[in-house]
Scaffold this active site. Sequence first.
Site, short mmCIF file in Angstrom:
data_model
loop_
_atom_site.label_atom_id
_atom_site.label_comp_id
_atom_site.label_asym_id
_atom_site.label_seq_id
_atom_site.Cartn_x
_atom_site.Cartn_y
_atom_site.Cartn_z
CB ALA A 57 -0.90 0.11 1.14
CE1 TYR A 182 -5.27 0.86 7.32
CE2 TYR A 182 -5.22 -0.79 5.59
CZ TYR A 182 -4.72 -0.41 7.03
OH TYR A 182 -3.94 -1.20 7.61
NE ARG A 230 -6.22 -7.74 -0.35
CZ ARG A 230 -5.25 -8.28 0.54
NH1 ARG A 230 -4.29 -7.47 0.71
NH2 ARG A 230 -4.95 -9.47 0.72
CG LEU A 301 -5.14 -18.49 7.79
CD1 LEU A 301 -5.58 -18.95 8.93
CD2 LEU A 301 -3.33 -18.86 8.09
#
Length: 363
Positions: A57, A182, A230, A301
């Site tokens: 980012a 964010y 995203r 994960l």
Amino acid sequence: MSFLFSPTSIGQVSLENRIIVPPMCQYSAIDGMPSAWHNAHYMNLALSGAALVIVEASAITPNGRITYQDLGLWNDEQANALKKMLEGIRQFANARLGIQIAHAGRKASTDLPWLGGKSLSKQDEYGWETVSSSNLPFGNNYPPRELSKDEIEDTLQQFVDTAKRAEYAGFDVIEIHAAHGYLLHQFLSPLSNKRQDEYGGNFENRSRFLIEVFRAIRAEINPNIAVGVRISATDWVDGGWNLPESIELTELLEELGCDYIHVSSGGLSEQQQIPISPNYQVPLAQAIHEHTHMPVIAVGLITEPEQAEAIIATGQADFIAIGRGMLFDPRWPWRAAAQLSQSIKVAPQYLRSAPHQLKNLFK
């Protein structure tokens, strides 16, 4: 042929396999400038065998940084430094290179994670005033100031200007960060957005800022550069941003020419209840995948090659992002190729490293 190692593309950007390194902040920049750490770190990742490496980012403005050592792309000096970094990487690595552009909003102005990551006030040496969709703080952080409509317009232009610098620097992919609590996510979620104007209230209004940012960037950037988004598919909090809204947002973005959707979750509220387990975010990616023709990136994960292969093979997602696992095992794609009986392209300097019993591993 392995599904994970099958070639494909994102927009006009061709990729040799389905393995992506997602953005992971390094908190190692000075005044937003990449350091020697970044040059070594991204060279290493670009030599990993992943088809696409997305740089961390990068803030569109100084007050959009999470910490005072975040990477930035708000000025031409930073763009020139990143351009030089990419030119160096491309001398030796064939990975495609992307960058995530971001504004941290109310989660900005914090200390470095390894120093505790506490919220810093504007009176602190390295702190500044934060802004958001509304004046609600994140947890125990200092309260942000609500952005005016003029400031929203200014921030929109900062996103566009940053995307143009990313194009100048030579990135193949630009990812708009609207996840993890964010700024753009703060507008999306009803937990953080209490505005009474056209940027708050119903889904259409809360999505407006992100849609405007995407539309403006896509209009200004060369069509050969892929532009994706995203998102956090759910806040994991009752009454927060949720999966049905993420699906609706994805459909809107697809209509506007978005090239991919990168599906993560959470990060907006300290009240989140995340059921952490292998593949815990894959059902979110799968649900979105069922409602879009855009490529979908799954993350979270996913640690084993057979696990990643199964996600692609069963149509749950189109790409696998390996983040922390890649930091721990920077040659994860080599290991995956070996386990899935595939060949993978590597730099010639590394050809002699193939074990004798895997003599066909490297192209």
